[in-house]
Design a protein around this motif. Structure first.
Motif, mmCIF file in Angstrom:
data_model
loop_
_atom_site.group_PDB
_atom_site.id
_atom_site.type_symbol
_atom_site.label_atom_id
_atom_site.label_comp_id
_atom_site.label_asym_id
_atom_site.label_seq_id
_atom_site.Cartn_x
_atom_site.Cartn_y
_atom_site.Cartn_z
ATOM 1 N N SER A 52 0.823 -1.207 0.000
ATOM 2 C CA SER A 52 0.000 0.000 0.000
ATOM 3 C C SER A 52 0.868 1.273 0.000
ATOM 4 O O SER A 52 0.602 2.223 -0.753
ATOM 5 C CB SER A 52 -0.915 -0.075 1.224
ATOM 6 N N GLN A 55 2.490 1.639 -3.373
ATOM 7 C CA GLN A 55 1.511 2.079 -4.372
ATOM 8 C C GLN A 55 1.282 3.573 -4.256
ATOM 9 O O GLN A 55 1.260 4.282 -5.258
ATOM 10 C CB GLN A 55 0.184 1.323 -4.185
ATOM 11 N N ARG A 58 4.163 5.342 -5.583
ATOM 12 C CA ARG A 58 4.480 4.879 -6.949
ATOM 13 C C ARG A 58 5.927 4.398 -7.013
ATOM 14 O O ARG A 58 6.684 4.732 -7.929
ATOM 15 C CB ARG A 58 4.202 5.985 -7.967
ATOM 16 N N ASP A 84 -0.497 -7.937 -5.878
ATOM 17 C CA ASP A 84 -0.138 -6.816 -6.752
ATOM 18 C C ASP A 84 -1.155 -6.678 -7.884
ATOM 19 O O ASP A 84 -1.111 -7.428 -8.849
ATOM 20 C CB ASP A 84 1.266 -7.077 -7.318
ATOM 21 N N LYS A 85 -2.044 -5.708 -7.732
ATOM 22 C CA LYS A 85 -3.096 -5.541 -8.756
ATOM 23 C C LYS A 85 -2.690 -4.548 -9.838
ATOM 24 O O LYS A 85 -3.380 -4.390 -10.839
ATOM 25 C CB LYS A 85 -4.386 -5.049 -8.095
ATOM 26 N N ASN A 86 -1.573 -3.834 -9.615
ATOM 27 C CA ASN A 86 -1.219 -2.744 -10.535
ATOM 28 C C ASN A 86 0.113 -2.940 -11.252
ATOM 29 O O ASN A 86 0.654 -1.979 -11.803
ATOM 30 C CB ASN A 86 -1.175 -1.415 -9.767
ATOM 31 N N GLY A 87 0.661 -4.138 -11.209
ATOM 32 C CA GLY A 87 1.928 -4.370 -11.906
ATOM 33 C C GLY A 87 3.090 -3.616 -11.301
ATOM 34 O O GLY A 87 4.025 -3.232 -12.006
ATOM 35 N N LEU A 88 3.041 -3.420 -9.982
ATOM 36 C CA LEU A 88 4.095 -2.655 -9.304
ATOM 37 C C LEU A 88 5.282 -3.536 -8.908
ATOM 38 O O LEU A 88 6.383 -3.050 -8.696
ATOM 39 C CB LEU A 88 3.498 -2.010 -8.037
#
Ligand SMILES: Cc1ncc(COP(=O)(O)O)c(C=O)c1O
Length: 103
Positions: A52, A55, A58, A84-88
């Motif tokens: 979190s 994210q 960023r 990881d839902k955002n490809g981080l």
């Protein structure tokens, strides 16, 4: 390169909050499961907190998960990458460790 403090649950995630990562190209390298050399395993709650924070900043994560398949008594928590839902998160495992363990 900047080192971050650990405790018995691995990376102290609150310190990630305070680091300056405005520069393009910053990333966080971490070994959440069976950290080498301490052996620390990051708790589930801490994993979610770390994700979190990264994210919101960023800040991409390189997750070195070379040892998670080499457990004895208790299966470790799922890798950061699993949440990881955002490809981080860039996830790295290891074949050599598993093959070495089988010998
Ligand atoms: C945390 C960690 N990641 C990666 C590696 C290297 O893994 P590989 O043998 O798959 O290159 C090591 C090797 O000791 C390690 O301790």
């Amino acid at each position: 390169m900047q080192g971050l403090p650990l405790d018995d649950q691995g990376l102290k995630v609150e310190t990630v909050q305070s680091i300056n990562c405005e520069d393009q190209g910053s990333l966080l390298y971490t070994v959440p499961t069976f950290h080498n050399p301490t052996g620390a395993v990051m708790s589930n709650d801490r994993r979610k907190e770390l994700l979190s924070i990264c994210q919101s900043k960023r800040l991409p994560i390189v997750e070195d998960d070379a040892y998670s398949e080499l457990w004895f008594d208790e299966r470790p928590p799922l890798p950061l990458k699993a949440f990881d839902k955002n490809g981080l998160v860039l996830y790295m495992g290891s074949t050599s460790k598993v093959l070495g363990f089988c010998n």
